[in-house]
Design an enzyme around this catalytic site. Structure first.
Site, PDB file in Angstrom:
ATOM      1  N   ASP A   1       0.883  -1.241   0.071  1.00  0.00           N
ATOM      2  CA  ASP A   1      -0.196   0.034  -0.102  1.00  0.00           C
ATOM      3  C   ASP A   1       0.910   1.301   0.106  1.00  0.00           C
ATOM      4  O   ASP A   1       2.020   1.294   0.244  1.00  0.00           O
ATOM      5  CB  ASP A   1      -0.825  -0.048   1.019  1.00  0.00           C
ATOM      6  CG  ASP A   1      -2.128   0.866   0.988  1.00  0.00           C
ATOM      7  OD1 ASP A   1      -2.230   1.821  -0.044  1.00  0.00           O
ATOM      8  OD2 ASP A   1      -3.171   0.777   1.578  1.00  0.00           O
TER       9      ASP A   1
HETATM   10  C1  NOJ Z   1      -3.916   3.848   0.278  1.00  0.00           C
HETATM   11  C2  NOJ Z   1      -5.226   3.204   0.306  1.00  0.00           C
HETATM   12  O1  NOJ Z   1      -4.999   2.233   1.527  1.00  0.00           O
HETATM   13  C3  NOJ Z   1      -5.449   2.064  -0.868  1.00  0.00           C
HETATM   14  O2  NOJ Z   1      -6.584   1.568  -0.707  1.00  0.00           O
HETATM   15  C4  NOJ Z   1      -5.324   2.677  -2.119  1.00  0.00           C
HETATM   16  O3  NOJ Z   1      -5.382   1.881  -3.126  1.00  0.00           O
HETATM   17  C5  NOJ Z   1      -3.943   3.360  -2.306  1.00  0.00           C
HETATM   18  N1  NOJ Z   1      -3.767   4.444  -1.078  1.00  0.00           N
HETATM   19  C6  NOJ Z   1      -3.643   4.137  -3.563  1.00  0.00           C
HETATM   20  O4  NOJ Z   1      -4.245   5.338  -3.645  1.00  0.00           O
END
Ligand code: NOJ
Length: 785
Positions: A302
């Site tokens: 993430d």
């Molecule tokens: C953080 C989030 O937790 C995740 O769900 C998302 O896909 C990513 N950022 C990318 O934006």
């Protein structure tokens, strides 16, 4: 006449109507391990990957494991570097948040023409509940209990995403969410692993079509692996701590179903699991995902999560935590900038075996080949989007399937308040969510545009013209929430507006009060709440309008279960509309006026009080069950020493599976086709028994019921939940019609994880209930012997 319905066969029937054929049947829903994904394995593919890998320098290999946000930021500190240069050097394998054919083609041309090995980029984006056409938020979509509908949503989203240059969506989020305080419950399918697994499969099949190479397929990124939804106290990014049994029994099944359906990638989560961060967790990422489930795709971290491993204190510096993440099985670093800066030196020094890096690169290249990007790297430029009639029709029909009728009590002189009858000529529409087009889109709106969104006010205006009266009444955010969210700015004084709303209600035949949350600021990522009541002065507004004596319909636009105890006791009709997407206003109006008979069911329990959270129906039994618990065990008679609160019931205000219709469904006695089933048959995978039940539409209009089957294993080596969903089927019945519905139960439904982390069946007696919610009463039993 009775019709016999086949056992629940989600996957085989999921995609009929969206032009796809699934190869996976219901028996794999709760599978123990996934079938290797043929598209990501095979000799020919591996030969291509290996040939390319051989030609790559160390730097080029590392480049494939790096992802940058070259558009906007979706987390803290977005990087600001020259992406043209990096891509030309082969120093990036993927970009995120670059949207549109022109933008993505710009970078793809650099990758294909200027980089030495011409390896195409993957373009990732948070396409969560639609790209340009905005559908209801995922928690709403889940309330449809309809994998086929979800596959259709994913299909439309995939086509639009590809037109926007996106070949990789960060969806579906399959985290089991049992705590309404957690802001990201809105992105989830709710609290139940069985339902979550069925819906996860629908998402993956809709996006990927069992064929990644199709020009309108997108690779999914199933997130957030693993157990992100179990954040302690519902606080986003917080640690999780649970037994292996709970991990495997409750949290892992939806990820496994997604992998089994062919998911190309997974995203690791921010949380730690039992002390080991999920982004450097060899147990989940390698032991379970690769060795047990045979996952051949790749794992992306993430946003910044590899860099954040330093805050988790599992290493003294960036190099150490990057090594731990890579060795654990995270193949790509999303915006953490540690793989790019620390891996090369460690490979050179021998601290990281090059074979570990090679494996990560192989996994990434496999997906790029499977997507057909080497042959078709570019996106044709198409005209700017405006929703077509077909987009609008799909968005409206889907939204109507997600609206849950929580309550519909008779009103004196009127009967059931909904659907609104002819006598309800003048409607007062009141509340801060009544004219809130932007909020209809929910969080993670992707390319959705509020200018295409229809508010409830607009939809009612179209139907009622001058017979619609309107008053906002108050803002969404006042009081405590506003203080926090608006950084101490004084809360607006809505006293005058509430008085105006009351006067408006008095002039009407019925008041429709639209209340809820601010979609952007109160729900989604980093939007956990400690209070679950309607924010600001909305409750006061509701009570003031109800005090006029006019019948009230409460329409909730929220991203989570809210605490609505007063409304539950005093408001005759309540609809939970979630954030219903671009056609949300029309869909709510369709339900209010009875053009659509509601069929959605809750996938999350509504608490009576926030202190009950995490609240879910599949609780473990206790030695001291309380009166009225779902446990169906005798209470011990001494109320003081039961497992209960001194100030509130244990039960949900509205439980899992709950949702009413404008007709009434009646259930017959469930029957089991034999008294028991042999242990050995089950273990060999061929034993099945069938539970059947007659469901009758006892009302005067056609309706759709989600028939639900729950089991309780009454005796096992480790304790089992008081009830667990193990089957469901949507059936549409005309007035007076009866249908015989059958469910098939075998190893997948009757096995559980024991204390040795083995999935087993044991001799026992099962209780089985079939009905329209987790409170189902009609009961039968059978043995495993
Ligand atoms: C953080 C989030 O937790 C995740 O769900 C998302 O896909 C990513 N950022 C990318 O934006």
């Amino acid at each position: 006449m009775e019709n016999s319905v086949k056992p629940v066969q989600f996957a085989v029937s999921i995609l009929i109507g969206v032009g796809m054929l699934s190869v996976l049947g219901q028996s794999r829903l709760f599978a123990q391990s996934a079938v290797p994904n043929a598209q990501l394995a095979g000799r020919a593919l591996n030969a291509k990957v290996d040939a390319l890998l051989k030609r790559m320098t160390l730097e080029e290999k590392i480049g494939q494991t790096v992802q940058y946000s070259a558009g906007f930021a979706t987390g803290p500190e977005g990087s600001k570097i020259s992406y043209d240069e990096l891509v030309a050097k082969g120093a990036a394998g993927s970009l995120l948040n670059v949207i549109g054919a022109e933008q993505t083609n710009h970078y793809q041309h650099i990758a294909m023409e200027k980089s030495r090995l011409h390896i195409p980029l993957m373009f990732g984006d948070d396409v969560i509940h639609g790209d340009r056409t905005t559908f209801p938020v995922p928690l709403g979509l889940a309330s449809s209990w309809d994998p086929k509908l979800i596959a259709g949503v994913a299909r439309t989203a995939a086509v639009e995403a590809r037109a926007d240059g996106i070949n990789w969506v960060f969806s579906p989020m399959v985290d089991i969410a049992r705590d309404a305080r957690w802001g990201r419950i809105v992105e989830s399918a709710g609290e139940d692993p069985y339902l979550g697994a069925a819906l996860a499969r629908g998402w993956v099949e809709g996006y990927q079509q069992n064929d990644l190479s199709k020009p309108d397929s997108v690779a999914v990124s199933v997130k957030h692996f693993a157990a992100y939804g179990a954040a302690i106290a519902g606080r986003d990014y917080n640690a999780t701590d649970m037994s292996d049994i709970t991990l495997r029994q409750v949290y892992l099944p939806p990820y496994l179903a997604a992998v089994d359906a062919g998911a190309a990638t997974l995203m690791s989560s921010f949380n730690s699991i039992n002390g080991v961060p999920a982004t450097a967790n060899p147990y989940t990422l390698t032991e379970i995902l690769r060795k047990e489930w045979h996952f051949d795709g790749f794992v992306v971290s993430d946003w910044g999560a590899i860099a954040e491993l330093r805050n988790h204190s599992i290493g003294p510096d960036g190099a150490t935590v990057a090594r731990k993440a890579l060795e654990a099985g995270v193949d790509m670093d999303m915006e953490g900038n540690l793989y790019a800066t620390t891996i090369a030196a460690q490979v050179r020094s021998g601290a990281i075996p090059e074979s570990v890096l090679d494996e990560a690169v192989r996994r990434i290249l496999r997906v790029k080949f499977a997507l057909g990007l080497f042959e078709h790297p570019y996106t044709p430029v198409t005209p700017a989007y405006a929703p077509t009639a077909a987009d609008r029709a799909q968005a409206r029909a889907v939204a109507a399937e997600t609206i849950v009728l929580l309550k519909n009590d008779p009103v004196e002189g009127v009967g059931a308040l909904l659907p609104l009858g002819k006598a309800m000529k003048t409607v007062a529409l009141i509340g801060p969510l009544a004219d809130a087009a932007q909020d209809m889109l929910g969080s993670w709106g992707a390319q959705g545009d509020a200018k295409f969104a229809v508010s409830l006010k607009q939809a009612l205006q179209e139907r009622l013209g001058d017979h619609l009266l309107y008053a906002q009444g108050c803002g969404v955010l006042t009081g405590e929430d506003e203080k926090i969210l608006l950084e101490g700015k004084p809360a607006p004084d809505d006293t005058k507006s509430i008085a105006e709303a009351v006067e408006t209600a008095k002039k009407s035949d019925v008041a429709v009060v639209a209340l809820g949350e601010d979609a952007g600021r109160m729900t989604g990522e980093a939007a956990s709440r400690t209070r679950l009541g309607l924010p600001g002065r909305q409750e006061e507004l509701l009570e003031a309008v109800a005090a006029t004596g006019k019948p009230v319909v409460l329409v909730l636009f929220t991203g989570r279960p809210t605490e609505i105890k007063w409304a539950g006791a005093h408001v005759p009709a309540i609809l939970e509309a979630w954030f219903p997407g671009m056609e949300g206003g029309h869909a709510v109006a369709d339900v209010l006026f009875g053009d659509v008979n509601p069929s959605a069911k809750l996938t999350v329990s509504f608490p009576r009080a926030v202190g009950q959270e995490p609240l879910y129906y599949a609780q473990m039994p206790t030695g001291r069950p309380a009166h009225g618990d779902l446990s169906h065990m005798p209470a011990n008679g001494e109320e003081q020493y039961q497992s209960r609160y001194i100030d509130e019931d244990n039960s949900a205000l509205f439980p899992f599976g709950w949702g009413l219709s404008y007709t009434r469904f009646r259930y017959g006695q469930p029957t089991v086709d034999r008294p028991g089933i042999g242990l050995a048959d089950l273990e060999q995978g061929h034993g099945k028994l069938t539970v059947g039940v007659d469901v009758r539409n006892a009302g005067s209009v056609a309706g759709t019921e989600v028939v639900q089957l729950y089991l309780r294993n009454t005796s096992a080596s480790v304790e089992q939940p008081v009830r667990e969903l193990k089957g469901f089927e949507r059936v549409t019945l005309g007035p007076g019609e009866t249908r015989h519905v059958e469910f098939s139960l075998g190893f997948d439904e009757l096995s559980f994880w024991n204390a040795q982390s083995k999935r087993v069946v044991e001799p026992t007696t099962y209780k089985v209930w079939v009905g329209g919610s987790s409170l189902a009463e009609a009961e039968a039993s059978f043995k495993v012997e």
